[in-house]
Motif scaffolding. Structure first.
Motif, PDB file in Angstrom:
ATOM      1  N   TRP A   1     -18.148 -32.451  12.272  1.00 47.78           N
ATOM      2  CA  TRP A   1     -18.053 -33.914  12.287  1.00 47.78           C
ATOM      3  C   TRP A   1     -16.643 -34.311  12.711  1.00 47.78           C
ATOM      4  CZ3 TRP A   1     -21.933 -37.372  11.749  1.00 47.78           C
ATOM      5  CH2 TRP A   1     -23.121 -36.947  11.150  1.00 47.78           C
TER       6      TRP A   1
ATOM      7  N   GLN B   1     -14.115 -37.893  13.768  1.00 50.32           N
ATOM      8  CA  GLN B   1     -13.928 -39.339  13.831  1.00 50.32           C
ATOM      9  C   GLN B   1     -13.088 -39.656  15.066  1.00 50.32           C
ATOM     10  OE1 GLN B   1     -10.746 -41.458  11.697  1.00 50.32           O
ATOM     11  NE2 GLN B   1     -12.342 -42.518  10.541  1.00 50.32           N
TER      12      GLN B   1
ATOM     13  N   TYR C   1     -18.282 -41.907  15.210  1.00 45.32           N
ATOM     14  CA  TYR C   1     -18.387 -40.653  14.473  1.00 45.32           C
ATOM     15  C   TYR C   1     -19.274 -39.710  15.276  1.00 45.32           C
ATOM     16  CZ  TYR C   1     -15.984 -42.818  10.645  1.00 45.32           C
ATOM     17  OH  TYR C   1     -15.016 -43.434   9.888  1.00 45.32           O
TER      18      TYR C   1
END
Lengths: 110, 114
Positions: free
Chosen positions: A34, A36, A89
């Motif tokens: 993940w 950002q 994201y």
């Protein structure tokens, strides 16, 4: 073959609320990353899951959390949303080599 | 600490003007180096994987090369549709056997003017 899919595409939340973002990796991929990406900035590493375990996390507060399910899909939870959490994201999946990205979830906190 | 540095941060070229983007890395035990292209508001699109020094990969107007300390993305006779941010990432061994970690550079924003 289906690529990495993320849902929802867009998400609008109010400050203080919680957001849940979902990611389905490419079939056979066991690692999920993940990231950002705030507007105009680079990728900031958030979390890495492999075989259901959290392997590493970036320099983010504990209100950013997630998990990986037995089918290797993953979700990212962001609690107590702040205005600066507004960003794209991105989820990526891999199996020991290159990582492939989804199209991202655009989170807007108002 | 594993690091990836890309230069320049931004590059403007005229259509047909060839150039190169640089990716310098410091990592213990490089397992692979990857190039991606990212259009605004979208997820990065995978372009190339390079594994060892001396390796080269080509795709249309793009060619990626790798040395022991850096990689170059050469763009030959670019077109406006090549405008995007190009990202470099390295894969390095993690603390436990069999696992890898992925480290990204900040990207080069490329603009091709017609």
């Amino acid at each position: 073959e289906a690529g990495v899919t993320q849902s929802p595409t867009h998400l609008i939340k109010t400050r203080g609320q919680q957001a849940t973002l979902r990611c389905s990796p490419i079939s056979g991929h066991t690692s999920v990353y993940w990231y950002q990406q705030a507007l105009g900035l680079g990728l900031q590493f958030l979390l890495w899951y492999d075989e259901g375990e959290e392997r590493n996390r970036g320099n983010f507060p504990p209100r950013f959390s997630g998990r990986q399910f037995p089918n290797y899909s993953s979700e990212l939870n962001v609690n107590a949303l702040e205005l600066e959490d507004s960003a794209l994201y991105l989820c990526a999946s891999s199996f020991f080599a290159e990582a492939f990205f989804g199209q991202g979830t655009r989170l807007t906190v108002v | 600490e594993d690091q990836v540095t890309q230069s320049p941060e931004a590059l403007r070229l005229q259509e047909g003007e060839s150039s190169s983007l640089n990716c310098s890395y410091t990592v213990s035990g490089l397992r692979g180096l990857f190039w991606y292209r990212q259009d605004p508001g979208k997820g990065p699109e995978f372009l190339f994987t390079l594994y060892s020094a001396g390796e080269e990969k080509e795709k249309e107007r793009l060619k990626a090369t790798l040395t022991k300390k850096e990689s170059f993305l050469h763009i030959t006779a670019p077109k406006p549709e090549d405008s995007a941010t190009y990202l470099c990432a390295v894969q390095a061994p993690w603390a436990f056997q069999g696992a890898q970690k992925l480290v990204f550079g900040q990207g080069t924003r490329l603009t091709i003017n017609p």
